[in-house]
Design an enzyme around this catalytic site. Sequence first.
Site, PDB file in Angstrom:
ATOM      1  N   ASP A  43       0.853  -1.194   0.000  1.00  0.00           N
ATOM      2  CA  ASP A  43       0.000   0.000   0.000  1.00  0.00           C
ATOM      3  C   ASP A  43       0.889   1.244   0.000  1.00  0.00           C
ATOM      4  O   ASP A  43       1.760   1.398   0.858  1.00  0.00           O
ATOM      5  CB  ASP A  43      -0.896   0.003   1.235  1.00  0.00           C
ATOM      6  N   SER A  84      -7.265   3.829  -1.656  1.00  0.00           N
ATOM      7  CA  SER A  84      -7.009   2.407  -1.441  1.00  0.00           C
ATOM      8  C   SER A  84      -8.234   1.539  -1.708  1.00  0.00           C
ATOM      9  O   SER A  84      -8.105   0.420  -2.207  1.00  0.00           O
ATOM     10  CB  SER A  84      -6.511   2.178  -0.013  1.00  0.00           C
ATOM     11  N   THR A 137      -7.804  -2.198   1.859  1.00  0.00           N
ATOM     12  CA  THR A 137      -7.219  -3.213   0.973  1.00  0.00           C
ATOM     13  C   THR A 137      -7.648  -4.620   1.334  1.00  0.00           C
ATOM     14  O   THR A 137      -8.159  -5.350   0.470  1.00  0.00           O
ATOM     15  CB  THR A 137      -5.693  -3.078   0.939  1.00  0.00           C
ATOM     16  N   HIS A 271       2.296   8.909   4.027  1.00  0.00           N
ATOM     17  CA  HIS A 271       1.362  10.002   4.318  1.00  0.00           C
ATOM     18  C   HIS A 271       2.013  11.009   5.263  1.00  0.00           C
ATOM     19  O   HIS A 271       1.833  12.221   5.117  1.00  0.00           O
ATOM     20  CB  HIS A 271       0.086   9.460   4.972  1.00  0.00           C
ATOM     21  N   ASP A 310      -0.853  -0.400  -4.651  1.00  0.00           N
ATOM     22  CA  ASP A 310      -2.180   0.099  -5.019  1.00  0.00           C
ATOM     23  C   ASP A 310      -2.114   1.538  -5.525  1.00  0.00           C
ATOM     24  O   ASP A 310      -2.992   1.989  -6.260  1.00  0.00           O
ATOM     25  CB  ASP A 310      -3.172  -0.034  -3.864  1.00  0.00           C
TER      26      ASP A 310
END
Length: 492
Positions: A43, A84, A137, A271, A310
């Site tokens: 991810d 996601s 996910t 992030h 992703d």
Amino acid sequence: MKLAKKSAKYGLMFMLAMMFMVGATVGNAHAKGAKYVFFFIGDGMGLPQRAASSAYLGKKLAIDAMPAQGLTTTFAANRFITGSAASATALASGVKTNINYIGMDPNFKPVKTVAEMAKEHGMKVGIVSSVSLDHATPAAFYAHVKTRNMYHEIDHALAASGFDFFAGGGLKDPSGKKSEDPMGDALEKAKANGYKIIDNKDAFMALKPGDGKVLAWNAWLQDGKALPYVMDMSSKDITLPEFTAKAIEMLDNDKGFFLMVEGGKIDWACHANDAAAAIKNTLAFDDAVKEALAFYEKHPKETLIVVTGDHECGGLTLGFAGTKYGSNYDILNTQNVSFQKFTDETLVDFKKKGGDFAAMKPIITAAFGLKFDGDAKKDPMVLADYQAADIKTAFERSMSGDKVKGSEYLLYGSYDPLSVTLTHVLNQKAGLGWTSYKHTGVPVSTSAIGVSALTFNGSYDNKDVATKIMGAMGLPAKAQFVDSSMEQMATN
């Protein structure tokens, strides 16, 4: 001359026959399909994350050494920069959908996932993630809901899935405290459906094949019911590679299995613009893939391993204006804790005790290696005056307790001002930069080895990853929708 022509004729016939036999063998092998299927999803792991991790390690990642390498677009049905939920739904089902939708097409029609298809065909199914097991996910492989925030409903979908192995993070709302329409305790439902619930390392590592269906999570869930960042773990924690190895042990059987493993905290670190945490979680993800590669070595003709991301997150750039062409990723080793642990523990403790910036300086040096005194020309860890000033300003903002507002978002995002400023300064010294606190539209890499792996070469969209896996499993390589009863349950 006639004999020579006759020999050539028979030789050509023999070659054609052999070619037909080889073609038939290949065709039959493909029709039979991969017996053991691994699907790894990093991810937030775009091209920059993989490249930075490889540079930090000083050699190729295992995923970059796979024979098939593809370039994959990630856009959602209703937005160029995906989320996601939309991306995972495409990867799981082969259907493009809107932001926040889980297992549904843009018209809220439930789509069948490759994991559900595997279960229907008698294979065991496992889901592993370093974040909560009801996060976007993992949820996209077993749930069908209108929004990823329906955690309680997702928890019930998990309990009703019939999948054989769930492990990693915990569940965010099993009791329905945050749900508008509580359905009862999802953990009790899971127990009633035969799941063995485990929440500690000793019991988890003691699991043996034949123990039945499993729902397990790490004892310490650091943030959002997720595993701790790798750099914050101790020997008491279960790592992503350990979860993966146990999943393989538990799922291995004569009918085969499908296992999805997500490295979810790569995204969370990106992030927050924490390169050290992102890279070390990417390396742990790569180590989890190595567990699958070890299995592949024993079953090379029956196994498929696919690895993708992703989306990219954070707009990570492998270069920074302040260092020009310079890169020194070893500098990241001076960071001893993630931004999360520094925020949740170090700063909380400091605020309780009280203190000024002078008292914070040695704490910063101990946690991030940044030095406020010395010669910056001789020691790269010594801060320039403007860097020290930025850190002091961020410290004052953190101590004030006020929420970040307006243009300050560009400096701190939604994170603690001091924590994110420290990672920014350290990352810049290493020669790394960030452009966002959110996802980006940068394509990701997809890698594969094993049965039908070469079909993953080239350039294609994320929904095609799902259909390629379906084809490799010997299933129809196309998106499918669930039956009407499931559709009614999903839309309620």
